[in-house]
Design a protein around this motif. Structure first.
Motif: not given
Length: 106
Positions: A3-6, A11-16, A19-23, A35-38
């Motif tokens: 799911l995360l790789r997909h 997520l990159a478009v949203q600025g993640v 590496e951030g997506a992987a974790r 905080e809302l993302d979390k």
């Protein structure tokens, strides 16, 4: 996690970052999430892994940001993604090139 790789390109478009997506599941101290993302990641994990242990306080926090209709849609989308992943993993289906099978499917 598939799911995360997909979702990494979205997520990159949203600025993640990649590496951030992987974790992403390490959301509590994630420097790229607000905080809302979390909260959404926490809820996604709850829907996927802890659906029978989710406490009312999570819904109180979610309702501060989402209407009932939005909360239903968010929950439905999370549940559908999980269902598609389990379906594809158990049948060892490669849905997209470049997205490897999860360890459970190998």
């Amino acid at each position: 996690m598939r799911l995360l790789r997909h979702h990494a390109p979205k997520l990159a478009v949203q600025g993640v970052s990649e590496e951030g997506a992987a974790r992403l599941v390490d959301y509590k101290d994630h420097p790229e999430l607000d905080e809302l993302d979390k909260l959404v990641v926490e809820y996604s994990i709850a829907v996927t892994n802890n659906w029978n242990k989710t406490r009312d306080e999570v819904f109180v926090r979610l309702r501060a940001h989402f209407s009932e209709a939005q909360l239903v849609e968010l929950t439905w989308r999370i549940a559908l993604c999980g269902a598609f992943n389990r379906f594809n993993d158990i049948l060892q289906l490669e849905v997209e090139q470049g997205v490897p099978h999860s360890e459970a499917a190998e």
